[in-house]
Motif scaffolding. Structure first.
Motif, PDB file in Angstrom:
ATOM      1  N   ARG A   1      30.305  34.484  53.606  1.00 48.13           N
ATOM      2  CA  ARG A   1      29.884  35.787  53.086  1.00 48.13           C
ATOM      3  C   ARG A   1      30.892  36.876  53.436  1.00 48.13           C
ATOM      4  O   ARG A   1      30.923  37.921  52.780  1.00 48.13           O
ATOM      5  CB  ARG A   1      28.508  36.147  53.651  1.00 48.13           C
ATOM      6  N   HIS A   2      31.686  36.646  54.474  1.00 46.16           N
ATOM      7  CA  HIS A   2      32.662  37.660  54.894  1.00 46.16           C
ATOM      8  C   HIS A   2      34.076  37.337  54.408  1.00 46.16           C
ATOM      9  O   HIS A   2      35.034  37.933  54.887  1.00 46.16           O
ATOM     10  CB  HIS A   2      32.672  37.761  56.416  1.00 46.16           C
TER      11      HIS A   2
ATOM     12  N   PRO B   1      31.941  43.113  51.288  1.00 46.05           N
ATOM     13  CA  PRO B   1      30.956  42.384  52.107  1.00 46.05           C
ATOM     14  C   PRO B   1      29.729  42.014  51.278  1.00 46.05           C
ATOM     15  O   PRO B   1      29.223  42.816  50.488  1.00 46.05           O
ATOM     16  CB  PRO B   1      30.608  43.382  53.214  1.00 46.05           C
TER      17      PRO B   1
ATOM     18  N   TYR C   1      26.311  41.714  51.376  1.00 49.49           N
ATOM     19  CA  TYR C   1      25.073  42.020  52.090  1.00 49.49           C
ATOM     20  C   TYR C   1      23.869  41.406  51.382  1.00 49.49           C
ATOM     21  O   TYR C   1      22.925  40.933  52.023  1.00 49.49           O
ATOM     22  CB  TYR C   1      24.894  43.535  52.209  1.00 49.49           C
TER      23      TYR C   1
END
Length: 294
Positions: free
Chosen positions: A233-234, A239, A241
């Motif tokens: 996810r990073h 990003p 979220y």
């Protein structure tokens, strides 16, 4: 055998370097690191082969120089043999019918000069070591003739090889240009820059398949899938979220990312999902698409 070893090392290095570029372009860092290690191993192997070849040639030249040095030194140490009957040949000339006045003077001067020469010789013998002869033999070794039976056409040229120098300069320029083009091209492909998203897209959907080796238990597999998903996810410039992951059954998982990702971010997310592995589990991306507005 030497050429085969050079060919093997060069092919291994070329293949590893190619895959390093490919995996860096795909944002698959673990695979790029592995190929980079293989590239370093191939370079060290090739460098070792080149160094060993140079050392063998240097050893051969040293042995040849020592042989010539020994030959010249042996010639210098040989005593000069002359025929005693050939000395003062002018005294035996049959055309001489009268005695010249300068003969006694010449003999006296010769005696004096012989005494001085004897004195100089004694001084030289007491001060000069045999290293002078060895040094002179070393200087004259390059002028020594090759041994009998040597093929003169097979001997290397004595002067600088201008053709070889031109080839080295050309290869250096070509290698530098190729390396600069590779670095600039790779930087252009992997540089993170702001990209415009399609205005009619709201989300990006990803379908992946979890592959495991020796892992049992559906709950543990789901835990591994979410762990890999959370790691990636990073990996994007934006990003993630709002990125959920759900199970579709039979090892398939679907992830939905809000907002929609640009082309470069989708490539980074795909590369991270296919490259990241944890506890003998990894993802295989089945498909990735954009979700548009209704």
């Amino acid at each position: 055998m030497k050429r085969l070893a050079h060919l093997f090392a060069g092919a291994a290095g070329l293949g590893a370097g190619t895959y390093v570029v490919i995996y860096l372009y795909r944002w698959q860092w673990q695979r790029a690191i592995m190929c980079g290690v293989l590239l370093i191993v191939a370079e060290v192997l090739l460098l070792g082969l080149i160094v060993l070849g140079r050392l063998s040639r240097i050893e051969q030249r040293i042995n040849e120089g020592d042989r010539r040095h020994a030959d010249v030194l042996a010639r210098l140490e040989q005593p000069r043999t002359e025929d005693p009957a050939a000395r003062f040949r002018w005294l035996d000339d049959i055309r001489v019918e009268r005695t010249h006045v300068f003969v006694p003077v010449l003999m006296a001067a010769g005696a004096v000069l012989s005494g001085l020469a004897r004195l100089v010789q004694k001084i030289a013998q007491s001060t000069v070591r045999p290293a002078a002869d060895r040094q002179m033999a070393g200087r004259l070794a390059v002028l020594a003739a090759p041994p009998l039976g040597t093929d003169l056409d097979a001997l290397p040229p004595t002067g600088p090889d201008r053709r070889r120098t031109r080839h080295r300069i050309t290869g250096f320029v070509a290698g530098t240009t190729a390396l600069a083009a590779l670095v600039l091209g790779l930087g252009e492909l992997t540089e993170t820059r702001p990209e415009e998203r399609a205005p009619d897209t709201v989300a990006t959907s990803v379908v992946v398949r979890l592959a495991t080796r020796g892992v049992s238990g559906q709950e543990y597999r789901a835990l591994l899938a979410h762990e890999i998903w959370n790691r990636c996810r990073h990996s994007t410039a934006v990003p993630l979220y709002d990125a959920t992951l759900g199970s579709l059954g039979d090892g398939l998982y679907a992830g939905v990312v809000h907002p929609a990702l640009a082309d470069h971010d989708r490539m980074r997310l795909r590369g991270c999902l296919e490259d990241t592995a944890t506890d003998r589990a990894y993802f295989k991306v089945v498909g990735m698409d954009q979700t548009r507005k209704d």
